[in-house]
Design a protein around this motif. Structure first.
Motif, mmCIF file in Angstrom:
data_model
loop_
_atom_site.group_PDB
_atom_site.id
_atom_site.type_symbol
_atom_site.label_atom_id
_atom_site.label_comp_id
_atom_site.label_asym_id
_atom_site.label_seq_id
_atom_site.Cartn_x
_atom_site.Cartn_y
_atom_site.Cartn_z
ATOM 1 N N LEU A 86 6.107 50.832 -0.616
ATOM 2 C CA LEU A 86 4.994 49.892 -0.588
ATOM 3 C C LEU A 86 5.175 48.934 0.311
ATOM 4 O O LEU A 86 4.279 48.266 0.804
ATOM 5 N N VAL A 87 6.358 48.120 0.506
ATOM 6 C CA VAL A 87 6.718 47.009 1.615
ATOM 7 C C VAL A 87 6.373 47.746 2.960
ATOM 8 O O VAL A 87 5.761 46.980 3.667
ATOM 9 N N ARG A 88 6.508 48.938 3.091
ATOM 10 C CA ARG A 88 6.449 49.629 4.599
ATOM 11 C C ARG A 88 5.197 49.985 4.890
ATOM 12 O O ARG A 88 4.300 49.751 5.954
ATOM 13 N N ASN A 89 4.365 50.543 3.842
ATOM 14 C CA ASN A 89 3.045 51.134 3.948
ATOM 15 C C ASN A 89 1.813 50.623 3.120
ATOM 16 O O ASN A 89 0.925 50.962 3.767
ATOM 17 N N ALA A 90 1.974 49.693 2.268
ATOM 18 C CA ALA A 90 1.220 49.293 1.381
ATOM 19 C C ALA A 90 1.333 47.930 1.051
ATOM 20 O O ALA A 90 1.322 47.519 -0.159
ATOM 21 N N ARG A 91 1.050 47.088 1.915
ATOM 22 C CA ARG A 91 1.593 45.684 1.601
ATOM 23 C C ARG A 91 0.557 44.889 0.846
ATOM 24 O O ARG A 91 0.957 44.328 -0.084
ATOM 25 N N PRO A 92 -0.719 45.319 0.643
ATOM 26 C CA PRO A 92 -1.606 44.683 -0.196
ATOM 27 C C PRO A 92 -1.213 45.203 -1.755
ATOM 28 O O PRO A 92 -1.534 44.131 -2.648
ATOM 29 N N VAL A 93 -0.916 46.368 -1.880
ATOM 30 C CA VAL A 93 -0.616 46.883 -3.033
ATOM 31 C C VAL A 93 1.000 46.334 -3.467
ATOM 32 O O VAL A 93 0.772 45.720 -4.829
ATOM 33 N N HIS A 94 1.609 46.035 -2.667
ATOM 34 C CA HIS A 94 2.921 45.596 -3.136
ATOM 35 C C HIS A 94 2.629 43.965 -3.384
ATOM 36 O O HIS A 94 3.441 43.512 -4.443
ATOM 37 N N PHE A 95 1.940 43.360 -2.757
ATOM 38 C CA PHE A 95 1.571 42.012 -3.211
ATOM 39 C C PHE A 95 1.144 41.830 -4.360
ATOM 40 O O PHE A 95 1.391 40.814 -5.173
ATOM 41 N N MET A 96 0.047 42.834 -4.987
ATOM 42 C CA MET A 96 -0.683 42.502 -5.982
ATOM 43 C C MET A 96 0.267 42.879 -7.198
ATOM 44 O O MET A 96 0.274 42.281 -8.326
ATOM 45 N N TYR A 97 1.364 44.192 -6.875
ATOM 46 C CA TYR A 97 2.011 44.473 -8.027
ATOM 47 C C TYR A 97 3.050 43.553 -8.263
ATOM 48 O O TYR A 97 3.737 43.344 -9.483
#
Length: 181
Positions: free
Chosen positions: A141-152
């Motif tokens: 998530l950190v590398r490929n999906a920052r918005p999802v990482h931030f939400m989670y």
């Protein structure tokens, strides 16, 4: 245990404020994460009445995975020990589910709300059920999906607050059973 967590968090914040991020990472990777899971699995094993030998087996499984991730597996540019934390969380979840199955089949179910152990283990269960997927996918998530990482990350903060609220309920509940721990 709580004092240990406060001290580790204090020094983590101290190192981060001074730009010593590698000290924070090393402190969490080599001290906090292994001791955290070893302590929590030991605590739940004691509460559930599991034999010390079973806790040792779980501890060895976790330490093997942690050691492999730290020293044997090829080094990756990652931010987090996803494999170790996921393994520790799953081992802890097995014990937590065992506790609730044990509780539901006993007479203690009648006065469960008076038991400190119920509130503590319910808090751990809710936190780890919600956070294991995040920890398992953290590096991706950190590398490929920052918005999802931030939400989670926000969801994990909320789960963490909920866990500590349940701890506090267990400590403050009147007439709690003195044999809870």
């Amino acid at each position: 245990y709580l004092l240990f967590i406060v001290i580790v968090e204090y020094f983590g914040n101290y190192f981060n404020q001074r730009g010593l991020y590698h000290h924070t990472r090393d402190m969490f990777n080599y001290i906090q994460i292994p001791l955290d899971f070893l302590y929590l699995t030991w605590l739940v094993s004691r509460i559930t009445g599991l034999k010390f030998r079973l806790w040792c087996i779980q501890g060895l499984i976790f330490l093997f995975v942690w050691f492999a991730e730290q020293f044997i597996l090829p080094p990756h540019q990652y931010y987090f020990l996803s494999l170790s934390i996921s393994t520790g969380g799953l081992l802890l979840l097995i014990l937590l589910i065992y506790y609730f199955i044990q509780l539901s089949g006993s007479d203690a179910i009648i006065y469960f709300y008076r038991q400190l152990s119920f509130w503590v283990l319910l808090g751990l269960l809710i936190y780890y059920v919600g956070s294991i997927p995040f920890y398992g996918m953290f590096n991706y998530l950190v590398r490929n999906a920052r918005p999802v990482h931030f939400m989670y990350t926000k969801i994990v903060y909320i789960l963490s607050i909920g866990m500590y609220i349940l701890f506090i309920i267990g400590l403050l509940w009147p007439k709690r059973n003195s044999e809870s721990f």
